[in-house]
Design a protein around this motif. Structure first.
Motif, PDB file in Angstrom:
ATOM      1  N   ARG A  93     -55.257 -82.050 -60.784  1.00 55.77           N
ATOM      2  CA  ARG A  93     -54.922 -80.881 -60.390  1.00 55.77           C
ATOM      3  C   ARG A  93     -55.814 -79.373 -60.288  1.00 55.77           C
ATOM      4  O   ARG A  93     -57.338 -80.502 -60.834  1.00 55.77           O
ATOM      5  N   ARG A  94     -55.579 -78.862 -59.665  1.00 59.23           N
ATOM      6  CA  ARG A  94     -56.493 -77.834 -59.409  1.00 59.23           C
ATOM      7  C   ARG A  94     -56.602 -76.603 -60.535  1.00 59.23           C
ATOM      8  O   ARG A  94     -55.117 -76.338 -60.920  1.00 59.23           O
ATOM      9  N   VAL A  95     -57.588 -76.679 -60.534  1.00 59.67           N
ATOM     10  CA  VAL A  95     -57.057 -74.685 -61.659  1.00 59.67           C
ATOM     11  C   VAL A  95     -58.262 -73.732 -61.302  1.00 59.67           C
ATOM     12  O   VAL A  95     -59.601 -74.043 -60.292  1.00 59.67           O
ATOM     13  N   ARG A  96     -57.595 -72.515 -61.480  1.00 58.46           N
ATOM     14  CA  ARG A  96     -58.221 -71.088 -60.456  1.00 58.46           C
ATOM     15  C   ARG A  96     -58.848 -70.393 -61.927  1.00 58.46           C
ATOM     16  O   ARG A  96     -58.007 -70.143 -62.424  1.00 58.46           O
TER      17      ARG A  96
ATOM     18  N   ARG B  35     -61.951 -67.408 -63.227  1.00 58.28           N
ATOM     19  CA  ARG B  35     -63.206 -65.985 -62.895  1.00 58.28           C
ATOM     20  C   ARG B  35     -64.168 -66.911 -63.662  1.00 58.28           C
ATOM     21  O   ARG B  35     -64.178 -66.307 -65.099  1.00 58.28           O
TER      22      ARG B  35
ATOM     23  N   GLN C  24     -63.995 -65.852 -58.170  1.00 56.41           N
ATOM     24  CA  GLN C  24     -63.016 -66.875 -58.160  1.00 56.41           C
ATOM     25  C   GLN C  24     -63.143 -68.434 -57.708  1.00 56.41           C
ATOM     26  O   GLN C  24     -63.177 -68.485 -56.487  1.00 56.41           O
ATOM     27  N   VAL C  25     -62.620 -69.393 -58.601  1.00 58.28           N
ATOM     28  CA  VAL C  25     -62.906 -70.892 -57.476  1.00 58.28           C
ATOM     29  C   VAL C  25     -61.942 -71.362 -58.031  1.00 58.28           C
ATOM     30  O   VAL C  25     -61.425 -71.110 -59.061  1.00 58.28           O
ATOM     31  N   THR C  26     -61.614 -72.577 -57.338  1.00 62.51           N
ATOM     32  CA  THR C  26     -60.383 -73.945 -57.958  1.00 62.51           C
ATOM     33  C   THR C  26     -62.041 -74.918 -58.441  1.00 62.51           C
ATOM     34  O   THR C  26     -62.227 -75.578 -57.582  1.00 62.51           O
ATOM     35  N   LEU C  27     -61.205 -75.193 -59.191  1.00 67.38           N
ATOM     36  CA  LEU C  27     -62.232 -76.301 -59.927  1.00 67.38           C
ATOM     37  C   LEU C  27     -61.005 -77.393 -60.008  1.00 67.38           C
ATOM     38  O   LEU C  27     -59.984 -77.155 -60.463  1.00 67.38           O
ATOM     39  N   HIS C  28     -61.387 -78.700 -60.176  1.00 65.24           N
ATOM     40  CA  HIS C  28     -60.206 -79.900 -60.107  1.00 65.24           C
ATOM     41  C   HIS C  28     -60.857 -80.645 -61.183  1.00 65.24           C
ATOM     42  O   HIS C  28     -61.874 -80.630 -61.713  1.00 65.24           O
TER      43      HIS C  28
END
Length: 98
Positions: free
Chosen positions: A45-48, A50, A35-39
Motif C-alpha cells: 500500500r501507499r503511505v503519505r 512529510r 509531502q510524498v507518497t511512498l510505496h
C-alpha cells in the motif's frame, strides 16, 4: 504541524544573517520538506509522509521505505512512522514464518 522530517527527524536550525557591515540578526534555517507518497512493498500500500529531500534520497539509497524503516532508530521516527515500522516488521515476520 511541526517542521520536522518524519523519517530522519531533521528539524529547523538557528543561525545568523550576517550583513556586509558584519551585523548579525537571528534567523532560522528550515528543512526542505515535501509531502510524498511512498510505496510499502511488504504492506502493498501507499503511505503519505512529510519528508525532507535529504531523507527521500536516503530512503532511495537504502532500497525503499521498508528497508529504511527497519534500519531506522525509533527516536528519529515520528509517531506515524513508528507505527508503520511496527506494521512492516509484523508483516515481514509473518511472510517469512509462513
Amino acid at each position: 504541524m511541526s517542521r520536522i522530517c518524519e523519517l530522519t527527524g531533521k528539524g529547523r536550525q538557528i543561525g545568523h544573517n550576517v550583513s556586509h557591515a558584519n551585523n548579525r540578526t537571528k534567523r532560522t534555517f528550515l528543512p526542505n520538506l515535501q509531502q510524498v507518497t511512498l510505496h510499502s512493498e511488504v504492506l502493498d500500500r501507499r503511505v503519505r509522509l512529510r519528508v525532507s529531500t535529504h531523507g527521500l534520497r536516503s530512503v532511495e539509497h537504502v532500497g525503499g521505505l521498508d528497508a529504511w524503516l527497519l534500519k531506522a532508530r525509533d527516536s528519529e521516527l515520528s509517531l506515524k512512522a513508528r507505527r508503520l515500522k511496527r506494521e512492516v516488521a509484523r508483516a515481514k515476520a509473518a511472510a517469512s514464518g509462513a
